[in-house]
Each structure stands twice: as structure tokens, then as C-alpha cells.
Design a protein around this motif. Structure first.
Motif, PDB file in Angstrom:
ATOM      1  N   THR A 195      56.686  84.522  95.279  1.00 47.42           N
ATOM      2  CA  THR A 195      55.788  85.145  96.249  1.00 47.42           C
ATOM      3  C   THR A 195      56.570  86.006  97.231  1.00 47.42           C
ATOM      4  OG1 THR A 195      54.195  83.327  96.097  1.00 47.42           O
ATOM      5  CG2 THR A 195      54.123  84.667  98.089  1.00 47.42           C
ATOM      6  N   THR A 196      57.710  85.501  97.683  1.00 47.28           N
ATOM      7  CA  THR A 196      58.549  86.250  98.622  1.00 47.28           C
ATOM      8  C   THR A 196      59.078  87.526  97.986  1.00 47.28           C
ATOM      9  OG1 THR A 196      59.204  84.193  99.728  1.00 47.28           O
ATOM     10  CG2 THR A 196      60.595  86.124 100.091  1.00 47.28           C
ATOM     11  N   LEU A 197      59.523  87.436  96.737  1.00 51.16           N
ATOM     12  CA  LEU A 197      60.044  88.624  96.055  1.00 51.16           C
ATOM     13  C   LEU A 197      58.950  89.671  95.897  1.00 51.16           C
ATOM     14  CD1 LEU A 197      62.297  90.124  94.635  1.00 51.16           C
ATOM     15  CD2 LEU A 197      61.836  88.788  92.574  1.00 51.16           C
ATOM     16  N   ASP A 198      57.741  89.243  95.583  1.00 45.88           N
ATOM     17  CA  ASP A 198      56.622  90.185  95.505  1.00 45.88           C
ATOM     18  C   ASP A 198      56.482  90.965  96.811  1.00 45.88           C
ATOM     19  OD1 ASP A 198      55.989  89.312  92.951  1.00 45.88           O
ATOM     20  OD2 ASP A 198      54.383  87.966  93.614  1.00 45.88           O
ATOM     21  N   ALA A 199      56.490  90.230  97.929  1.00 48.40           N
ATOM     22  CA  ALA A 199      56.294  90.861  99.242  1.00 48.40           C
ATOM     23  C   ALA A 199      57.473  91.747  99.626  1.00 48.40           C
ATOM     24  CB  ALA A 199      56.073  89.783 100.305  1.00 48.40           C
ATOM     25  N   LEU A 200      58.690  91.301  99.331  1.00 49.45           N
ATOM     26  CA  LEU A 200      59.872  92.091  99.683  1.00 49.45           C
ATOM     27  C   LEU A 200      59.884  93.428  98.953  1.00 49.45           C
ATOM     28  CD1 LEU A 200      62.585  89.277  99.651  1.00 49.45           C
ATOM     29  CD2 LEU A 200      61.818  90.551 101.662  1.00 49.45           C
ATOM     30  N   PHE A 235      64.247  79.094  89.032  1.00 48.95           N
ATOM     31  CA  PHE A 235      63.641  80.328  89.525  1.00 48.95           C
ATOM     32  C   PHE A 235      64.100  81.518  88.695  1.00 48.95           C
ATOM     33  CE2 PHE A 235      64.448  83.930  92.622  1.00 48.95           C
ATOM     34  CZ  PHE A 235      63.179  84.456  92.543  1.00 48.95           C
ATOM     35  N   VAL A 236      65.400  81.655  88.499  1.00 50.21           N
ATOM     36  CA  VAL A 236      65.931  82.777  87.724  1.00 50.21           C
ATOM     37  C   VAL A 236      65.477  82.693  86.270  1.00 50.21           C
ATOM     38  CG1 VAL A 236      68.063  83.823  86.863  1.00 50.21           C
ATOM     39  CG2 VAL A 236      67.884  83.155  89.273  1.00 50.21           C
ATOM     40  N   ALA A 237      65.404  81.471  85.726  1.00 49.77           N
ATOM     41  CA  ALA A 237      64.944  81.311  84.345  1.00 49.77           C
ATOM     42  C   ALA A 237      63.519  81.809  84.158  1.00 49.77           C
ATOM     43  CB  ALA A 237      65.041  79.840  83.944  1.00 49.77           C
ATOM     44  N   ALA A 238      62.711  81.714  85.235  1.00 52.97           N
ATOM     45  CA  ALA A 238      61.304  82.103  85.155  1.00 52.97           C
ATOM     46  C   ALA A 238      61.035  83.507  85.659  1.00 52.97           C
ATOM     47  CB  ALA A 238      60.456  81.112  85.968  1.00 52.97           C
ATOM     48  N   GLU A 239      62.067  84.175  86.208  1.00 55.58           N
ATOM     49  CA  GLU A 239      61.847  85.445  86.916  1.00 55.58           C
ATOM     50  C   GLU A 239      62.634  86.589  86.275  1.00 55.58           C
ATOM     51  OE1 GLU A 239      60.561  88.155  88.409  1.00 55.58           O
ATOM     52  OE2 GLU A 239      59.656  86.474  89.526  1.00 55.58           O
ATOM     53  N   PRO A 240      61.964  87.453  85.497  1.00 60.49           N
ATOM     54  CA  PRO A 240      62.671  88.531  84.800  1.00 60.49           C
ATOM     55  C   PRO A 240      63.191  89.632  85.717  1.00 60.49           C
ATOM     56  CG  PRO A 240      60.294  88.730  84.487  1.00 60.49           C
ATOM     57  CD  PRO A 240      60.525  87.418  85.168  1.00 60.49           C
ATOM     58  N   ARG A 241      62.811  89.626  87.007  1.00 57.18           N
ATOM     59  CA  ARG A 241      63.275  90.687  87.908  1.00 57.18           C
ATOM     60  C   ARG A 241      64.701  90.458  88.399  1.00 57.18           C
ATOM     61  NH1 ARG A 241      58.168  90.719  91.942  1.00 57.18           N
ATOM     62  NH2 ARG A 241      58.275  88.498  91.403  1.00 57.18           N
ATOM     63  N   ILE A 242      65.259  89.270  88.187  1.00 55.60           N
ATOM     64  CA  ILE A 242      66.625  88.988  88.651  1.00 55.60           C
ATOM     65  C   ILE A 242      67.625  89.584  87.663  1.00 55.60           C
ATOM     66  CG2 ILE A 242      68.242  87.221  89.378  1.00 55.60           C
ATOM     67  CD1 ILE A 242      65.741  87.424  91.124  1.00 55.60           C
ATOM     68  N   GLY A 289      62.817 100.519 101.663  1.00 54.67           N
ATOM     69  CA  GLY A 289      64.219 100.141 101.634  1.00 54.67           C
ATOM     70  C   GLY A 289      64.568  99.185 100.512  1.00 54.67           C
ATOM     71  N   ILE A 290      63.545  98.675  99.809  1.00 55.22           N
ATOM     72  CA  ILE A 290      63.802  97.798  98.655  1.00 55.22           C
ATOM     73  C   ILE A 290      63.129  98.417  97.437  1.00 55.22           C
ATOM     74  CG2 ILE A 290      63.495  95.501  97.665  1.00 55.22           C
ATOM     75  CD1 ILE A 290      63.583  94.372 100.505  1.00 55.22           C
ATOM     76  N   GLY A 291      61.813  98.368  97.387  1.00 57.27           N
ATOM     77  CA  GLY A 291      61.087  99.048  96.325  1.00 57.27           C
ATOM     78  C   GLY A 291      60.958  98.242  95.052  1.00 57.27           C
ATOM     79  N   THR A 292      59.851  98.409  94.376  1.00 61.03           N
ATOM     80  CA  THR A 292      59.591  97.723  93.112  1.00 61.03           C
ATOM     81  C   THR A 292      60.493  98.281  92.015  1.00 61.03           C
ATOM     82  OG1 THR A 292      57.292  97.389  93.749  1.00 61.03           O
ATOM     83  CG2 THR A 292      57.809  97.196  91.405  1.00 61.03           C
ATOM     84  N   ARG A 330      67.559 100.151  98.121  1.00 61.75           N
ATOM     85  CA  ARG A 330      68.878  99.591  97.850  1.00 61.75           C
ATOM     86  C   ARG A 330      68.708  98.249  97.147  1.00 61.75           C
ATOM     87  NH1 ARG A 330      71.932 100.419 101.650  1.00 61.75           N
ATOM     88  NH2 ARG A 330      70.649 102.103 102.455  1.00 61.75           N
ATOM     89  N   PRO A 331      69.771  97.740  96.487  1.00 58.91           N
ATOM     90  CA  PRO A 331      69.685  96.440  95.825  1.00 58.91           C
ATOM     91  C   PRO A 331      69.347  95.323  96.813  1.00 58.91           C
ATOM     92  CG  PRO A 331      71.620  97.638  95.062  1.00 58.91           C
ATOM     93  CD  PRO A 331      71.073  98.404  96.234  1.00 58.91           C
ATOM     94  N   LEU A 332      68.692  94.309  96.293  1.00 56.41           N
ATOM     95  CA  LEU A 332      68.292  93.148  97.075  1.00 56.41           C
ATOM     96  C   LEU A 332      69.012  91.923  96.543  1.00 56.41           C
ATOM     97  CD1 LEU A 332      66.303  91.608  99.043  1.00 56.41           C
ATOM     98  CD2 LEU A 332      64.716  91.521  97.088  1.00 56.41           C
ATOM     99  N   VAL A 333      69.562  91.098  97.443  1.00 52.12           N
ATOM    100  CA  VAL A 333      70.156  89.815  97.054  1.00 52.12           C
ATOM    101  C   VAL A 333      69.406  88.703  97.785  1.00 52.12           C
ATOM    102  CG1 VAL A 333      72.209  88.354  97.081  1.00 52.12           C
ATOM    103  CG2 VAL A 333      72.430  90.791  96.587  1.00 52.12           C
ATOM    104  N   LEU A 334      68.957  87.710  97.034  1.00 61.60           N
ATOM    105  CA  LEU A 334      68.268  86.542  97.578  1.00 61.60           C
ATOM    106  C   LEU A 334      69.264  85.405  97.725  1.00 61.60           C
ATOM    107  CD1 LEU A 334      65.130  86.693  95.240  1.00 61.60           C
ATOM    108  CD2 LEU A 334      65.453  87.801  97.475  1.00 61.60           C
TER     109      LEU A 334
END
Length: 245
Positions: free
Chosen positions: A124-129, A156-163, A134-137, A36-40
Motif C-alpha cells: 500500500t505504501t509503495l502504491d502511494a509513494l 514482501f519482495v517475493a510478492a512484489e514485482p516492482r522491487i 520525484g518518484i513516479g510509477t 529518481r530511484p526509491l529505496v525502502l
């Protein structure tokens, strides 16, 4: 990631975790199957991962939207050791920051160092999550954070293409202006028209700086801490539009 406690109530399972020095919380639908989608969630200044407003928001996103939600303590907050920097952030200094006056270079440098460390910890947290069932890459990820949550969240969002989409607000152009220009995902931005900590013009400059083709400004009357409760429902609708395919 090591889980240290687990409780379930009203259809929401809450798990506390540690990841090296990082302390965090994870909320998810009880007995739910499938990714399912993840919200930080980024907490505000003087708060922590389980501050009541943050827990309320997390449970709303879980029960109304079906998301998994995570929050971590910023260095110096919550279950993290206190920092000398925080001893110096007196109300007088906060007033100087809000009015645009020069502050001690040591303080400014310390705040930038904490933000940089927090950005790395979120990655680092997003990698582990994303390794969890229930989350998945590769799934959609949203970020919500205002005030301190934006001061850290925007870079963080500027540097993180997964958001995939983000809600920001209550932050100054001096803090995040350069990073905002590198944010190109959909953004909802909250601004308090009578904010005593962030001058109105500075907040408007942040909104203007975002490089997003889709960005929406939510301006409400009142001081820094008086964001209307209905903005919670608005952010949920925003994330449902952009995180649910």
C-alpha cells in the motif's frame, strides 16, 4: 498519504507521513527535480522508522546516491499501538527461537500474522509513494532490511514485482526459507558468523534458498548486532549498480 511534518538539513528533506494506520518517513534530496530511484528501508526488531541507524542509512542513500528513501513502522512499533504479542517475546523466548526449540503456537501464529499485515502495508505504501512527484510509477525500487526487516522484507519482495534489487540478512531459514525461493532479483545477504540469535547454518540455508541468479554473501565475524559499518557503503554500491540506469 498525508504529510504531517517536514524538515530540511544538510541537503536532505525529511517528511513524516500517515497512510491510514501506517506511519512512515520519507527522505529526499532538498530541492531536487525529476524522478529518481526509491529505496525502502525495513527496520529491525525493537526499532522504528526513525531509529538512528535507519536515519543514518537513509541520509547516506540520499546524499551519496541521490535516491529517495522511505521507511514505515511495523505494526506494534514506533508510532503504532503496542501489540499483546510483544509482551510475550521475552529474552527466554528469543533464546528458544534462536536454538530451534519449539515455541508457543500462539506466538508463532501471531508473528506470521504481523508479517503478513506488514507485507500488505508495504505494498500500500509503495502504491502511494509512486504517485508522488520525484518518484513516479515504473521507476527502479530497492529494498533494504535485516533481522525483522528481512523476516518481513523477503516475503514482501517475493510478492512484489516492482522491487529491482534487495539487501537482506540476519534472518533464519525457518522464517523466510519458502519465500526466499521465490526471490529472483539480485540480492546482497549479510550474515554474522557468531550470531547468537540466528544459527549460522540457518542463515546459510537462507542464502542458498534464494532463487536469484545474482546473489552475494557478506559474512563477517561477530554477534547479531555487530554488522560492520562498511556494509553501509557496500549496500550503496549495490543499489547504484542495480537502480541507476
Amino acid at each position: 498519504m498525508r504529510f504531517t511534518a517536514e524538515t530540511t538539513s544538510d541537503g536532505v528533506t525529511e517528511r513524516l507521513f500517515t497512510l491510514g494506520d501506517i506511519t512512515g518517513a520519507l527522505w529526499s534530496p532538498a530541492d531536487a527535480a525529476g524522478d529518481r530511484p526509491l529505496v525502502l528501508l525495513g527496520h529491525g526488531g525493537g526499532q522504528h522508522k526513525k531509529a538512528p541507524p535507519l536515519v543514518t542509512r537513509a541520509r547516506h542513500y540520499v546524499t551519496v546516491c541521490g535516491f529517495t528513501v522511505a521507511a514505515i513502522d511495523v505494526p506494534g512499533y514506533g508510532d503504532r499501538p503496542r501489540l499483546e504479542l510483544d509482551q510475550k517475546l521475552t529474552p527466554a523466548l528469543r533464546r528458544r527461537v534462536a536454538s530451534g526449540q519449539q515455541v508457543d503456537p500462539e506466538i508463532t501464529r501471531g508473528m506470521a500474522e504481523r508479517a503478513a499485515k506488514a507485507v500488505a502495508e508495504w505494498q500500500t505504501t509503495l502504491d502511494a509513494l509512486q504517485d508522488l512527484d520525484g518518484i513516479g510509477t515504473g521507476g527502479p525500487v530497492g529494498f533494504w532490511g535485516v533481522s525483522l526487516g528481512s523476516s518481513i522484507g523477503v516475503p514482501f519482495v517475493a510478492a512484489e514485482p516492482r522491487i529491482t534489487a534487495a539487501v537482506f540478512g540476519l534472518t533464519s531459514h525457518r522464517s523466510v526459507g519458502e519465500a526466499a525461493g521465490r526471490v529472483t532479483i539480485p540480492v546482497e545477504f549479510v550474515l554474522q558468523w557468531d550470531d547468537e540469535l540466528v544459527p549460522r547454518e540457518s542463515g546459510l540455508r537462507v542464502f542458498d534458498a534464494f532463487g536469484s541468479q545474482e546473489k552475494t554473501l557478506h559474512a563477517n565475524p561477530g554477534p547479531h548486532s555487530a554488522v560492520p559499518p562498511f556494509e553501509l557503503e557496500s549496500s550503496a554500491r549495490f543499489f547504484l549498480r542495480h537502480l541507476v540506469k
